[in-house]
Motif scaffolding. Structure first.
Motif, PDB file in Angstrom:
ATOM      1  N   PHE A 115      -7.515 -18.015 -13.187  1.00 15.36           N
ATOM      2  CA  PHE A 115      -8.563 -18.841 -12.617  1.00 15.36           C
ATOM      3  C   PHE A 115      -9.238 -19.684 -13.699  1.00 15.36           C
ATOM      4  CE2 PHE A 115     -12.721 -19.506 -10.437  1.00 15.36           C
ATOM      5  CZ  PHE A 115     -12.224 -20.038  -9.262  1.00 15.36           C
ATOM      6  N   VAL A 116      -9.774 -20.843 -13.313  1.00 18.83           N
ATOM      7  CA  VAL A 116     -10.515 -21.679 -14.272  1.00 18.83           C
ATOM      8  C   VAL A 116     -11.681 -20.883 -14.849  1.00 18.83           C
ATOM      9  CG1 VAL A 116      -9.872 -23.845 -13.175  1.00 18.83           C
ATOM     10  CG2 VAL A 116     -11.913 -22.651 -12.411  1.00 18.83           C
ATOM     11  N   PRO A 123      -5.558 -14.036 -20.412  1.00 14.36           N
ATOM     12  CA  PRO A 123      -6.740 -13.724 -21.228  1.00 14.36           C
ATOM     13  C   PRO A 123      -7.072 -12.228 -21.194  1.00 14.36           C
ATOM     14  CG  PRO A 123      -7.113 -15.694 -19.920  1.00 14.36           C
ATOM     15  CD  PRO A 123      -5.811 -15.127 -19.445  1.00 14.36           C
ATOM     16  N   VAL A 124      -7.463 -11.706 -22.365  1.00 13.00           N
ATOM     17  CA  VAL A 124      -7.707 -10.274 -22.548  1.00 13.00           C
ATOM     18  C   VAL A 124      -9.173 -10.035 -22.868  1.00 13.00           C
ATOM     19  CG1 VAL A 124      -7.162  -8.246 -23.968  1.00 13.00           C
ATOM     20  CG2 VAL A 124      -5.348  -9.863 -23.328  1.00 13.00           C
ATOM     21  N   THR A 158      -7.261 -24.476 -17.106  1.00 10.86           N
ATOM     22  CA  THR A 158      -6.251 -23.706 -17.826  1.00 10.86           C
ATOM     23  C   THR A 158      -4.871 -24.022 -17.269  1.00 10.86           C
ATOM     24  OG1 THR A 158      -5.459 -21.489 -18.359  1.00 10.86           O
ATOM     25  CG2 THR A 158      -6.624 -21.740 -16.275  1.00 10.86           C
ATOM     26  N   ASP A 159      -3.871 -24.015 -18.152  1.00 11.67           N
ATOM     27  CA  ASP A 159      -2.489 -24.243 -17.740  1.00 11.67           C
ATOM     28  C   ASP A 159      -1.748 -22.938 -17.470  1.00 11.67           C
ATOM     29  OD1 ASP A 159      -2.738 -27.018 -17.985  1.00 11.67           O
ATOM     30  OD2 ASP A 159      -2.294 -26.940 -20.134  1.00 11.67           O
ATOM     31  N   LEU A 160      -2.412 -21.808 -17.667  1.00 14.25           N
ATOM     32  CA  LEU A 160      -1.773 -20.525 -17.438  1.00 14.25           C
ATOM     33  C   LEU A 160      -1.618 -20.274 -15.939  1.00 14.25           C
ATOM     34  CD1 LEU A 160      -3.678 -18.329 -20.043  1.00 14.25           C
ATOM     35  CD2 LEU A 160      -1.253 -18.958 -20.129  1.00 14.25           C
TER      36      LEU A 160
END
Length: 370
Positions: free
Chosen positions: A298-299, A69-70, A292-294
């Motif tokens: 972190f959640v 995430p950015v 999140t699956d990344l």
């Protein structure tokens, strides 16, 4: 009212794989313009009505992960942009006209990957200020324009200090995503404290300019919604006083007879920062996803809030179809139920253009609520 697809021209030249977009400020007679960031760390300017694009710069950001995430923000004057991974340790401020990085930032090692990098532009009269994290429990205030200088120099408090003076102003709180009100009067955030639990805070930027400790324990500081299950909550300023926050209800927000099951009900609270009081609570808000699956991410709440100039409040997110409330009544007036496309999940609501925008493969899709 419905959500209608708005055709946009093809982007020329193609900027490549875009990973984040934000809106450049425009006057009423100008066309909507976007700033886009690609996976190659290129900055592009995009004219929505013509499709014409122009590469502004290629930037460098230490340890940047394009698939994480950015955080991508632009200053109210449109001259500067701030970029970080949402849960990154580093951030930069870029001058768009030259493509030059004018400020490189770091927020320390301690649990930096658990909340959004604190970063916000603040407009104060003729000054452009930047609020930014330099440690887990420390924010700095820096003037960027017309000249760059620190405005919050102070000694770091020591929790284990032997004297009261050494312990004074110690903040046991992890800062998160920052939200400046439109005219720069207030700054808001939801960070976290150990349990862990989220805590929402708002304070005055004018008071911060007068007191370097304002973000720690100043007189204008108000922690008005705590404890929360999540932090880095979706927020949007409705004007320079009213702030909408999307989270889960606690006992303080409703009378006991209005509760369903404790801890299961989502709500959008509207808070008046000037009066330091709750303005309204929208109790029919959906729950947002935090899983999140990344890998190594972190959640976090995967949802957004936005508001239109016509008094509409929008909420959407991963697995949350777009929903719209009339702010004059706080009543839900629309919920997207198109089973062929049940969750458009826009990347951005462009307020001036009144468009929901989503990044495609070298393209941008647009919808309007009308």
């Amino acid at each position: 009212m419905n959500l209608n697809l708005i055709p946009l021209p093809q982007l020329q030249p193609n900027p490549g794989t875009m990973i984040a977009i934000c809106a450049l400020p425009i006057s009423i007679m100008e066309q909507p313009v976007l700033l886009a960031l690609t996976d190659q760390l290129q900055l592009w300017q995009i004219e929505l009505r013509t499709g014409l694009t122009r590469q502004l710069a290629t930037i460098e950001l230490f340890e940047f992960e394009p698939h994480h995430p950015v955080q991508f923000i632009v200053s109210p004057c449109g001259r500067l942009a701030g970029i970080s991974n949402r849960f990154g340790k580093y951030a930069i401020i870029v001058e768009l006209a030259s493509g030059t990085t004018i400020l490189s930032l770091e927020r320390g090692e301690y649990h930096y990957d658990k909340s959004t990098y604190p970063l916000a532009f603040i407009r104060q009269n003729e000054q452009l200020l930047l609020a930014h994290g330099t440690d887990w429990n420390r924010l700095e205030l820096t003037a960027l324009l017309p000249e760059m200088k620190s405005l919050s120099t102070r000694t770091i408090p020591n929790r284990q200090g032997e004297s009261d003076a050494e312990k004074a102003h110690y903040l046991d709180y992890f800062h998160g995503k920052l939200h400046s009100s439109p005219n720069g009067t207030f700054l808001a955030e939801t960070g976290w404290v150990w349990a862990p639990a989220g805590v929402t805070r708002v304070w005055s930027n004018r008071e911060w300019l007068a007191n370097v400790w304002e973000s720690e324990d100043g007189t204008s500081l108000d922690s008005f919604w705590k404890p929360l299950i999540d932090w880095d909550l979706p927020m949007v300023w409705l004007n320079d006083e009213l702030l909408a926050i999307w989270g889960q209800l606690d006992e303080d927000l409703l009378d006991e007879e209005d509760w369903e099951v404790e801890g299961t009900q989502s709500a959008i609270m509207i808070y008046n920062a000037k009066l330091r009081a709750r303005h309204a609570v929208i109790t029919n808000a959906p729950k947002f996803q935090t899983r999140t699956d990344l890998p190594d991410v972190f959640v976090h709440p995967q949802a957004q809030l936005a508001a239109s100039f016509t008094g509409k409040l929008f909420a959407w997110g991963h697995a949350v179809p777009l929903q719209v409330w009339d702010l004059s009544t706080q009543q839900l007036e629309y919920q997207q139920l198109d089973h062929s496309n049940p969750n458009i999940q826009p990347d951005l609501y462009h307020t001036e253009a009144d468009l929901f925008l989503k990044i495609g493969s070298g393209s941008i899709q647009a919808w309007r609520y009308e």
